[in-house]
Design a protein around this motif. Sequence first.
Motif, PDB file in Angstrom:
ATOM      1  N   UNK B 130       0.826  -1.203   0.000  1.00 28.37           N
ATOM      2  CA  UNK B 130       0.000   0.000   0.000  1.00 28.37           C
ATOM      3  C   UNK B 130       0.869   1.266   0.000  1.00 28.37           C
ATOM      4  N   UNK B 131       2.106   1.112   0.464  1.00 24.15           N
ATOM      5  CA  UNK B 131       2.985   2.278   0.623  1.00 24.15           C
ATOM      6  C   UNK B 131       3.123   3.128  -0.651  1.00 24.15           C
ATOM      7  N   UNK B 132       3.331   2.499  -1.831  1.00 21.59           N
ATOM      8  CA  UNK B 132       3.483   3.337  -3.030  1.00 21.59           C
ATOM      9  C   UNK B 132       2.327   4.317  -3.236  1.00 21.59           C
ATOM     10  N   UNK B 133       1.120   3.910  -2.838  1.00 22.33           N
ATOM     11  CA  UNK B 133      -0.031   4.797  -3.030  1.00 22.33           C
ATOM     12  C   UNK B 133       0.082   6.046  -2.179  1.00 22.33           C
ATOM     13  N   UNK B 134       0.774   5.915  -1.074  1.00 19.10           N
ATOM     14  CA  UNK B 134       0.898   7.068  -0.187  1.00 19.10           C
ATOM     15  C   UNK B 134       2.014   7.989  -0.657  1.00 19.10           C
ATOM     16  N   UNK B 135       3.127   7.384  -1.051  1.00 23.37           N
ATOM     17  CA  UNK B 135       4.292   8.218  -1.355  1.00 23.37           C
ATOM     18  C   UNK B 135       4.446   8.487  -2.849  1.00 23.37           C
ATOM     19  N   UNK B 136       3.592   7.862  -3.673  1.00 25.33           N
ATOM     20  CA  UNK B 136       3.792   7.933  -5.125  1.00 25.33           C
ATOM     21  C   UNK B 136       3.811   9.332  -5.695  1.00 25.33           C
TER      22      UNK B 136
END
Lengths: 449, 317
Positions: B130-136
Amino acid sequence: MNIKFGKWFLVTMLVFIFALVGCSNNSDETSSPTENDENDSTEETGTGTDAGPEDVTIRVAWWGGQERHDRTLEVIELFEAEYPHITVEPEYTGWDGYWERLSTQAAGSNLPDVINMDNSRLNEYYANNLLVDLTPFIEEGLINLDDVDDVYQDINVFGDEVIAISLGANALGISFNRDMAEEYGITFEPGYTYEDLYDMMLEIKEAKGDEEFFGFDLANAEYEMFFTYARQHGQSVYNAEGNGLGFEEQTLVDFFTWVQTMVKDGAAPSHDITMEYIDGGNSMLQEGSAFAQMAASNQIIGHAAGTDYELGLNILPTLEGGEHGNWIRPSMSFSISSHAQEKEAAALFIDFFTNSLEANEILMADRGVPVSQAVRDHLAPLVDGPVLETFEFLELVAEYSREADPLSPPGETEVRGSFLRVVEMLKYDRLTPEEAAQQFIQEASAVLN
Amino acid sequence: MAKLEEVDSSTNLQAIHDRNLKKKRMKENLTGYAIISPWLIGFLALVIGPMIASFYLSFTNYNLLSSAQWTGIDNYVNILTNDGRFRQALTVTLIFVFVSTPLKLLFALFLAMLFNTGRKGTSVFTTIYYIPSIIGGSVAIAVVWRILFGRNGAVNEFVQALGFSGVNWIGNPDTALSVLILLVVWQFGSPMIIFLAGLRQIPQELYEAAAVDGASAFTKFMKITIPLLTPVIFFNLVMQTIGAFMTFTQAYLITGGGPMDSTLFYALYLYEVAFEYLRMGYASAMAWILLVLIAGITLVFFLSSKYWVYYESEGGR
């Protein structure tokens, strides 16, 4: 589950769509948080004591990097010590956010008293009556221009109005690698032509024998370069009325042909390489993968700080049988906005920047070579290295200059954008010079009309 | 007489009771409005207000520096008939939307299925993915992406190691858009979570029954998983399509719309017109055209949904 689901879904979607239009619309709501401060300050003015001048507050806005912010803040302290009744509220950002902020402040009739102006926006703000004519302050002596040669203020004068005071002078030039010139026995001196530049760059490239090495980085400054090129042909990018272009199509075709040849033959890097360096925040010149690049003269100070090579400045190529194309211009200026409450205090502030020796010792020509002769004489023995280089360069350029074109008309930002897009396609070899020239002339004329 | 009085007083009582009830209701309503007022005021002042202003401005020539001048429908006419870059932006955006959205959903569904096996530690992986969605959308990722896909980036090293010649992925007008599509597809976190929730709602008995009947894994997927997941697929499809139309940050940070306008997303062009060229009226008109476009496409999705979205509670429809 589905009924609830559908309802919530609709609501969420509506909010999303509303938010989209809300976001993309003008940004009144983001207008300056300093609005309240200003109101406070005007109230204070009313309650000033009768002893001595009333206490006033002025807001001053500028753009720059950390180094410039520090220096400017220090000068502001000095100014406040000299004029204890004036309080200065600084508003500073980087270049990118600066104009967005300023235009929203303009929309809210809340511009700071003193605003930092760039040549490319001056006309736009002037045309919208956002700048005050400074002539009365100059005549009264609040802004003292006795030591300032007219040439430095040339483009800040509109008819009989003075709308800005130059914060320092610079000129367009070429920043180059002295070490490399010596190593490969290149004489890179004024008087060389566009063809000479092409030959020299290929010569160095060959001597280097490095595929990743390119001689001359155009540095996305083709528009500025063409400005000079057109002037060398006795023409100008814009016509005198500012409602159209002022050069012949063939001039632009010739220039585009030169640019395309430079790139095609490897004398200059391809567009993607240039942009990779610019986006990455470094330059080929500093890295030693280019011999020279287009630059405004004061940029050399920043370039020199990031490299071990010794850098020098040279003027742009000369056109055989052509006129002088160079000109000396303000690298940036201070203006007083028409929303200013305390115009006299603002004038004093600008004067302090222009004439105070102490202040300029702190500023150290960071905004360009000081326009006051007295300040320049005072700083000359104090500066060295790249700063000294800029002082000397301006004297050199003066010999190869003629008077500046009138300031570019409002809409220049868009015309410049169109120019760069066309150059991009030219460098990617998607357009011929003829097609590129036609496309630009068509787009630019549409903007200016 | 006494009876009459009784009736009278009872209607009186009834009226008083009604009035009290009304008062109580009004009070309850007021409390309700008071509670949502922060949101309501924000909605009216920061969303509806600017929307109305933007609608008005879309019919004017407004440069922020001086007051707006009424020009009628000129902006709309110019955008639709006379603006080559508008067409370019629209083309780029449509390609982007219709390539990136399905890819992202497929990827999200694939991972959701992997994580739905109930093995140990899947929740950790769900979080990680899920992290990429936050930092993308951050600057740091933009810089990393630029370096990865640059001339001497890791991607080219890899490609060259395989024996192909490298490409400047971001600097090449033919490949730049794919890099951005990849970045957006990589931010598959939120549809993945929603798919996961949808998968967990599918009754296990159906799979067991199918297994008894000897259905293969593929048949189970096609005949059970997909049909029962269609409401969730529909939701994700609509949300992600709308999101994709409004993509801005990635292009702004990584390519700036270039090279040669090959990644000139609609929102990016709109921003450029508004804040670089200070043509707020024109930009407002562009925003409204985008709104109509998104609403239109969403409507098509909704109309089509009755042919392919199955709700369990409606008996298969």
